[in-house]
Design a protein around this motif. Structure first.
Motif, PDB file in Angstrom:
ATOM      1  N   CYS A 137       0.849  -1.204   0.000  1.00 42.84           N
ATOM      2  CA  CYS A 137       0.000   0.000   0.000  1.00 42.84           C
ATOM      3  C   CYS A 137       0.884   1.253   0.000  1.00 42.84           C
ATOM      4  CB  CYS A 137      -0.908  -0.028   1.233  1.00 42.84           C
ATOM      5  SG  CYS A 137      -1.791   1.508   1.499  1.00 42.84           S
ATOM      6  N   PRO A 138       0.791   2.081  -1.030  1.00 40.65           N
ATOM      7  CA  PRO A 138       1.670   3.253  -1.081  1.00 40.65           C
ATOM      8  C   PRO A 138       1.428   4.214   0.072  1.00 40.65           C
ATOM      9  CG  PRO A 138       0.016   3.338  -2.825  1.00 40.65           C
ATOM     10  CD  PRO A 138      -0.086   1.985  -2.201  1.00 40.65           C
ATOM     11  N   LEU A 167      -2.713   4.494   7.306  1.00 41.17           N
ATOM     12  CA  LEU A 167      -3.674   3.603   6.627  1.00 41.17           C
ATOM     13  C   LEU A 167      -3.033   2.242   6.428  1.00 41.17           C
ATOM     14  CD1 LEU A 167      -6.184   2.854   4.898  1.00 41.17           C
ATOM     15  CD2 LEU A 167      -5.003   3.837   2.940  1.00 41.17           C
ATOM     16  N   CYS A 182      -6.048   6.972   1.416  1.00 36.97           N
ATOM     17  CA  CYS A 182      -6.055   5.988   0.326  1.00 36.97           C
ATOM     18  C   CYS A 182      -5.976   6.671  -1.033  1.00 36.97           C
ATOM     19  CB  CYS A 182      -7.332   5.154   0.431  1.00 36.97           C
ATOM     20  SG  CYS A 182      -7.494   3.962  -0.900  1.00 36.97           S
ATOM     21  N   THR A 183      -5.114   6.132  -1.892  1.00 32.20           N
ATOM     22  CA  THR A 183      -4.981   6.690  -3.239  1.00 32.20           C
ATOM     23  C   THR A 183      -5.897   5.972  -4.248  1.00 32.20           C
ATOM     24  OG1 THR A 183      -3.290   5.107  -3.902  1.00 32.20           O
ATOM     25  CG2 THR A 183      -2.514   7.094  -2.792  1.00 32.20           C
ATOM     26  N   THR A 184      -6.650   4.993  -3.755  1.00 22.11           N
ATOM     27  CA  THR A 184      -7.522   4.138  -4.592  1.00 22.11           C
ATOM     28  C   THR A 184      -6.739   3.454  -5.722  1.00 22.11           C
ATOM     29  OG1 THR A 184      -8.281   5.859  -6.113  1.00 22.11           O
ATOM     30  CG2 THR A 184      -9.572   5.550  -4.113  1.00 22.11           C
ATOM     31  N   CYS A 185      -5.502   3.088  -5.423  1.00 18.82           N
ATOM     32  CA  CYS A 185      -4.648   2.511  -6.469  1.00 18.82           C
ATOM     33  C   CYS A 185      -4.941   1.038  -6.750  1.00 18.82           C
ATOM     34  CB  CYS A 185      -3.179   2.645  -6.066  1.00 18.82           C
ATOM     35  SG  CYS A 185      -2.760   1.632  -4.633  1.00 18.82           S
ATOM     36  N   ASN A 186      -5.641   0.365  -5.811  1.00 20.91           N
ATOM     37  CA  ASN A 186      -5.973  -1.052  -5.977  1.00 20.91           C
ATOM     38  C   ASN A 186      -4.802  -2.019  -5.776  1.00 20.91           C
ATOM     39  OD1 ASN A 186      -8.634  -2.145  -6.487  1.00 20.91           O
ATOM     40  ND2 ASN A 186      -8.772  -0.621  -8.099  1.00 20.91           N
ATOM     41  N   CYS A 228      -3.761  -3.103  -3.045  1.00 23.38           N
ATOM     42  CA  CYS A 228      -4.153  -4.048  -1.985  1.00 23.38           C
ATOM     43  C   CYS A 228      -5.010  -5.173  -2.550  1.00 23.38           C
ATOM     44  CB  CYS A 228      -4.893  -3.318  -0.863  1.00 23.38           C
ATOM     45  SG  CYS A 228      -6.267  -2.298  -1.422  1.00 23.38           S
ATOM     46  N   ILE A 239     -13.307   1.254   2.062  1.00 23.73           N
ATOM     47  CA  ILE A 239     -12.803   2.634   2.152  1.00 23.73           C
ATOM     48  C   ILE A 239     -13.660   3.542   1.260  1.00 23.73           C
ATOM     49  CG2 ILE A 239     -10.834   4.122   1.574  1.00 23.73           C
ATOM     50  CD1 ILE A 239      -9.001   1.708   2.212  1.00 23.73           C
TER      51      ILE A 239
HETATM   52  S1  SF4 Z   1      -6.178   1.225  -2.775  1.00 27.24           S
HETATM   53 FE1  SF4 Z   1      -5.377  -0.153  -1.210  1.00 27.24          FE
HETATM   54  S2  SF4 Z   1      -3.178  -0.181  -1.589  1.00 27.24           S
HETATM   55 FE2  SF4 Z   1      -3.961   1.592  -2.679  1.00 27.24          FE
HETATM   56  S3  SF4 Z   1      -3.747   3.278  -1.224  1.00 27.24           S
HETATM   57 FE3  SF4 Z   1      -5.812   2.448  -0.932  1.00 27.24          FE
HETATM   58  S4  SF4 Z   1      -5.618   0.969   0.697  1.00 27.24           S
HETATM   59 FE4  SF4 Z   1      -3.544   1.399  -0.048  1.00 27.24          FE
END
Ligand code: SF4
Ligand code: SF4
Length: 442
Positions: free
Chosen positions: A322-323, A331, A377-381, A383, A397
């Motif tokens: 997770c960035p 987070l 959260c950057t919503t990068c997926n 995770c 989230i």
């Molecule tokens: S999408 Fe998942 S990995 Fe990406 S920032 Fe949010 S919690 Fe972290």
């Protein structure tokens, strides 16, 4: 005396399975507190995904050492417990190694030899995992969020599995030595017990050998019942729930958000005067206007998200990629699921006590998961991509953020500004649409 043994066995068996059924019922009830979601589409794809990911452990082996050891422990432990069938029949009817009479000499020998080799692999797996978790310092397994019960739980699982395998070998070795002495009928082939352990057991007297064989047999049986009932309190619940979780996984492309059709329609009408207000909704879209936008508590999450909370293995693969977490933000996607499970369990206990849920003045939002975590959260997926059992912490989230924005207008200042711009200018910037190409002048 024989009958007393059988009766005690029956009582333990009924109590063990009865308590386990009760725990499963509670989990089912708690999951059903969530919103319904239709994930019964694309059945062939769901079967394939479940077989590949849950049964075949395809995502586990992406980290090969842990993946292969996990495969040893998982396959070995499950297959060894097939022996439970034999234990149950022997326990109820006073037979000894009942499967030998059903399977025949040759097949039973192959069966018991396979179990012994698998048991050895399980022992190797759990010992390496124990050392790795406690002394090797793998970051995702030693993070602060695992201090206390999660760490103890992980260790207890390994200790119990180890103890069960020791009992299994003790039982086999005593049995084999007694067979060599002609005191028990010759059944089974025990490549580990007869070579590595038998030299120690050869020194024991006959009555002690009979005692150790019976004691290990009972320990193994009671241990399996205990382990089964321990699952409810443990992250190890995933050995069962990984199957439904992978079946109900989100099969859409990562990054595709579950837009609310009712909202999409409003925006289309707002932005395009020619839009058809009676246009058919997109396929699979939620058409009803929800009573609440997003999620404030576990009741607002969908049932798959709650199932995910119970299925999390707490492996931390998500958090390790997770960035936000890597860059020191508050987070951890693993913690999002752990907290959701904690809150769901709290709600469940409230229902057990009062017959129905009585407001306890708490919510998942703020009492368990903070805004700071949600907005990190950057919503990068990353995770969801990393999760070995296809869990989706991001969707939780996302729903909680949706609640903050749409129900509480509590988005961070930067986002509010951007959204106001979209509303006024149909663009995220603070100037008129007509000026959008000004940058190209000259
Ligand atoms: S999408 Fe998942 S990995 Fe990406 S920032 Fe949010 S919690 Fe972290
Ligand atoms: S969400 Fe998945 S990757 Fe993250 S800790 Fe749970 S099981 Fe592991």
């Amino acid at each position: 005396m024989q009958y007393i043994d059988n009766i005690i066995f029956l009582i333990l068996l009924v109590a063990g399975f009865g308590l386990f059924a009760k725990s499963l019922q509670k989990i089912y009830r708690n999951i059903r507190l969530g919103r319904e979601i239709n994930r019964n589409d694309r059945k062939p794809e769901r079967w394939e995904t479940m077989a590949r990911v849950a049964m075949g452990q395809s995502k586990m082996v992406k980290r090969p050492v842990a993946g292969i050891l996990h495969l040893f422990v998982y396959v070995g432990f499950i297959i060894i417990n097939i022996e439970l069938i034999e234990i149950i029949v022997d326990g109820l009817f006073g037979t000894h190694r009942f499967l030998a009479t059903i399977l025949g000499h040759g097949f039973y020998n192959a069966f018991t030899a396979t179990l012994e080799i698998l048991a050895l692999l399980v022992v190797i797996g759990v010992v390496v995992f124990f050392i790795r978790r406690n002394f090797y310092g793998v970051k995702r397994l030693t993070m602060k969020e695992l201090f206390g019960w999660p760490k103890q739980d992980a260790n207890w699982i390994l200790i119990i599995e180890f103890a069960l395998m020791v009992a299994f070998f003790t039982m086999n070795t005593s049995d084999w030595v007694l067979q060599q002495k002609g005191l028990l009928p010759e059944h089974g082939n025990f490549p580990i017990s007869s070579t590595i352990l038998a030299p120690i057991f050869n020194n024991f007297g006959d009555s002690f050998l009979f005692f150790t064989e019976r004691a290990a047999w009972w320990f193994h049986f009671v241990g399996i019942l205990f382990f089964m009932n321990y699952l409810y309190y443990s992250k190890h619940l995933h050995i069962i729930l990984a199957f439904p979780s992978t079946w109900y996984a989100n099969l859409d492309k990562k990054g595709k958000f579950n837009n609310l059709e009712s909202v999409t329609k409003e925006i289309k009408l707002m932005m395009d005067p020619n839009a058809d207000p009676y246009a058919a909704p997109a396929e699979g879209a939620e058409t009803d206007v929800p009573s609440k936008f997003g999620a404030e508590d576990v009741f607002d999450l969908n049932q798959v998200q709650l199932l995910n909370a119970y299925s999390c293995t707490e492996c931390g693969r998500c958090t390790s990629v997770c960035p936000a977490n890597i860059t020191g933000k508050k987070l951890s996607p693993r913690l999002i699921l752990m907290k959701t499970r904690d809150r769901l369990e709290e709600v469940g206990r409230n229902i057990d006590k009062n017959g129905k849920f009585v407001d306890d003045g708490k919510k998942l939002l703020n009492d368990y998961i903070t805004k700071e975590e949600l907005w990190a959260c950057t919503t990068c997926n990353a995770c969801t991509e990393a999760c070995p059992v296809l869990l989706d912490p991001l969707s939780i989230i996302f729903e909680m953020r949706r609640f903050l924005v749409m129900e509480q207008s509590a988005a961070p200042q930067e986002l509010n500004l951007m959204m106001t711009n979209v509303e006024n200018n149909a663009a995220p910037w603070q100037y008129n649409q007509a000026d959008r190409l000004n940058w190209a002048n000259d």
